[in-house]
Design a protein around this motif. Sequence first.
Motif, PDB file in Angstrom:
ATOM      1  N   PRO A 106       6.969  -0.031  -0.683  1.00 11.88           N
ATOM      2  CA  PRO A 106       6.431  -1.272  -0.479  1.00 11.88           C
ATOM      3  C   PRO A 106       6.970  -2.740  -1.299  1.00 11.88           C
ATOM      4  O   PRO A 106       7.979  -2.568  -1.740  1.00 11.88           O
ATOM      5  CB  PRO A 106       5.079  -1.077  -1.234  1.00 11.88           C
ATOM      6  CG  PRO A 106       5.255   0.010  -2.249  1.00 11.88           C
ATOM      7  CD  PRO A 106       6.436   0.761  -1.903  1.00 11.88           C
ATOM      8  N   SER A 107       6.338  -3.653  -0.649  1.00 12.25           N
ATOM      9  CA  SER A 107       6.894  -5.065  -1.055  1.00 12.25           C
ATOM     10  C   SER A 107       6.521  -5.701  -2.281  1.00 12.25           C
ATOM     11  O   SER A 107       6.642  -6.827  -2.740  1.00 12.25           O
ATOM     12  CB  SER A 107       6.276  -6.100   0.056  1.00 12.25           C
ATOM     13  OG  SER A 107       6.731  -5.513   1.562  1.00 12.25           O
ATOM     14  N   ASP A 108       5.479  -4.928  -2.998  1.00 18.04           N
ATOM     15  CA  ASP A 108       4.975  -5.384  -4.232  1.00 18.04           C
ATOM     16  C   ASP A 108       5.722  -4.448  -5.535  1.00 18.04           C
ATOM     17  O   ASP A 108       6.928  -4.152  -5.290  1.00 18.04           O
ATOM     18  CB  ASP A 108       3.599  -4.895  -4.325  1.00 18.04           C
ATOM     19  CG  ASP A 108       3.197  -3.676  -4.339  1.00 18.04           C
ATOM     20  OD1 ASP A 108       4.249  -2.582  -4.358  1.00 18.04           O
ATOM     21  OD2 ASP A 108       1.751  -3.225  -4.023  1.00 18.04           O
ATOM     22  N   GLU A 109       5.175  -4.469  -6.533  1.00 21.00           N
ATOM     23  CA  GLU A 109       5.907  -4.141  -7.950  1.00 21.00           C
ATOM     24  C   GLU A 109       6.054  -2.630  -7.679  1.00 21.00           C
ATOM     25  O   GLU A 109       6.786  -2.152  -8.585  1.00 21.00           O
ATOM     26  CB  GLU A 109       4.921  -4.375  -8.914  1.00 21.00           C
ATOM     27  CG  GLU A 109       3.696  -3.615  -9.213  1.00 21.00           C
ATOM     28  CD  GLU A 109       2.602  -4.670  -8.487  1.00 21.00           C
ATOM     29  OE1 GLU A 109       1.324  -3.932  -8.495  1.00 21.00           O
ATOM     30  OE2 GLU A 109       2.747  -5.613  -7.741  1.00 21.00           O
ATOM     31  N   GLU A 110       5.245  -1.971  -6.783  1.00 17.56           N
ATOM     32  CA  GLU A 110       5.834  -0.533  -6.688  1.00 17.56           C
ATOM     33  C   GLU A 110       7.063  -0.251  -5.770  1.00 17.56           C
ATOM     34  O   GLU A 110       7.489   0.981  -5.919  1.00 17.56           O
ATOM     35  CB  GLU A 110       4.465   0.296  -5.743  1.00 17.56           C
ATOM     36  CG  GLU A 110       3.314   0.098  -6.645  1.00 17.56           C
ATOM     37  CD  GLU A 110       3.466   1.188  -7.960  1.00 17.56           C
ATOM     38  OE1 GLU A 110       3.980   1.762  -8.029  1.00 17.56           O
ATOM     39  OE2 GLU A 110       2.743   0.588  -9.067  1.00 17.56           O
ATOM     40  N   GLY A 111       7.664  -1.305  -5.355  1.00 20.97           N
ATOM     41  CA  GLY A 111       8.912  -1.041  -4.513  1.00 20.97           C
ATOM     42  C   GLY A 111       9.968  -2.487  -4.982  1.00 20.97           C
ATOM     43  O   GLY A 111      10.371  -2.386  -5.956  1.00 20.97           O
TER      44      GLY A 111
ATOM     45  N   GLY B  57       0.848  -1.140  -0.048  1.00 23.04           N
ATOM     46  CA  GLY B  57      -0.020  -0.057   0.096  1.00 23.04           C
ATOM     47  C   GLY B  57       0.776   1.296   0.062  1.00 23.04           C
ATOM     48  O   GLY B  57       1.802   1.478  -0.494  1.00 23.04           O
ATOM     49  N   ASP B  58       0.489   2.488   0.747  1.00 20.55           N
ATOM     50  CA  ASP B  58       0.910   3.636   0.713  1.00 20.55           C
ATOM     51  C   ASP B  58       2.104   3.675   1.572  1.00 20.55           C
ATOM     52  O   ASP B  58       2.445   4.846   2.242  1.00 20.55           O
ATOM     53  CB  ASP B  58      -0.044   4.561   1.104  1.00 20.55           C
ATOM     54  CG  ASP B  58      -1.257   4.617  -0.102  1.00 20.55           C
ATOM     55  OD1 ASP B  58      -1.089   4.334  -1.156  1.00 20.55           O
ATOM     56  OD2 ASP B  58      -2.448   4.830   0.245  1.00 20.55           O
ATOM     57  N   VAL B  59       3.084   2.704   1.872  1.00 22.26           N
ATOM     58  CA  VAL B  59       4.364   2.954   2.625  1.00 22.26           C
ATOM     59  C   VAL B  59       5.417   3.566   1.539  1.00 22.26           C
ATOM     60  O   VAL B  59       5.236   3.525   0.212  1.00 22.26           O
ATOM     61  CB  VAL B  59       4.689   1.662   3.029  1.00 22.26           C
ATOM     62  CG1 VAL B  59       4.023   1.365   4.292  1.00 22.26           C
ATOM     63  CG2 VAL B  59       4.959   0.740   2.124  1.00 22.26           C
ATOM     64  N   PRO B  60       6.413   4.109   1.746  1.00 21.12           N
ATOM     65  CA  PRO B  60       7.337   4.681   0.964  1.00 21.12           C
ATOM     66  C   PRO B  60       7.881   3.598  -0.166  1.00 21.12           C
ATOM     67  O   PRO B  60       8.329   3.828  -1.242  1.00 21.12           O
ATOM     68  CB  PRO B  60       8.751   5.219   1.859  1.00 21.12           C
ATOM     69  CG  PRO B  60       7.706   5.766   3.165  1.00 21.12           C
ATOM     70  CD  PRO B  60       6.712   4.438   3.363  1.00 21.12           C
TER      71      PRO B  60
END
Length: 286
Positions: free
Chosen positions: A184-189, A179-182
Amino acid sequence: MTRDTPPISRRTALRTVAGAALTTLAGCMNTNESSGTPSNGSPSQNDQGPLQRVAVDGTTVVVELSEDTDVSQVNLIQPNGELFGQRDVATGAQQVSFEIGTSYAPGEYRVLALEGEETVQESALSVQPNLSIVEMGIGKNQPEKMWNSSSDKISKEAFVSVENQGNGPDAITQLLFIGDVPYPSDEEGTNYDENDDVSGIYDPEEDTEVDEVVIEPGEQLTLYSYRSPFAFVRGEGTSCESEEQTGSFEVIIETRVGTNRVSNTYSIHYSASEEFDNCEITISED
């Protein structure tokens, strides 16, 4: 993610994952070939018959026998009716055990006491973990909760306290922040949420990322993140902006035995900042 002033578009799509911990019965034994659980959840004692006590101790099923027993063998039967294991009882022995580890099938087990080929007593034992997330926080905000309050690295990491209220052991195999963490553990991070070979769990004693953490019945322990979910990385996840922002995220633990996935949802607030990596973060449980 939204600002507290006019709303902005979310940079990440929050993926909601349902996680629920199963409610389980505490394991015990009785005298009438059926399970019985005292109101305090502790194993019961038996003054009649050879099976004096049946319980889970750590990752082991322990069977205590009466002093004058003629039992020659104890069998442990799985919930599906198949034999898990059998133990010969040496003359004078008053205890046998079965190591179940963290790869067992949860459910109701049966313990059979045999004299020769005859079953003289049977007891039921429910073996089921029940994990829940008790608390989480950011190292920068609560350094006293981290493994080393003087390390710069802890400011980017998180701690997660987990409790096992069940009576079966489990293994935590992954720690995720979605989610909206700086960062994240998914494809956004860091993009390891679909990789079973990456746990995201740090072991301070080994100073490395570990494959799993075993949690025993009745135990509460603290997990530490390894892949910096609260590090600001330009172009990834959520960064500071000139206006305040609010959003939400999930902390997820993947497990081997129980429900496989347990999660809590948290609200997150970013203070305003002209620098992408220099705002204050506060979190609260939804």
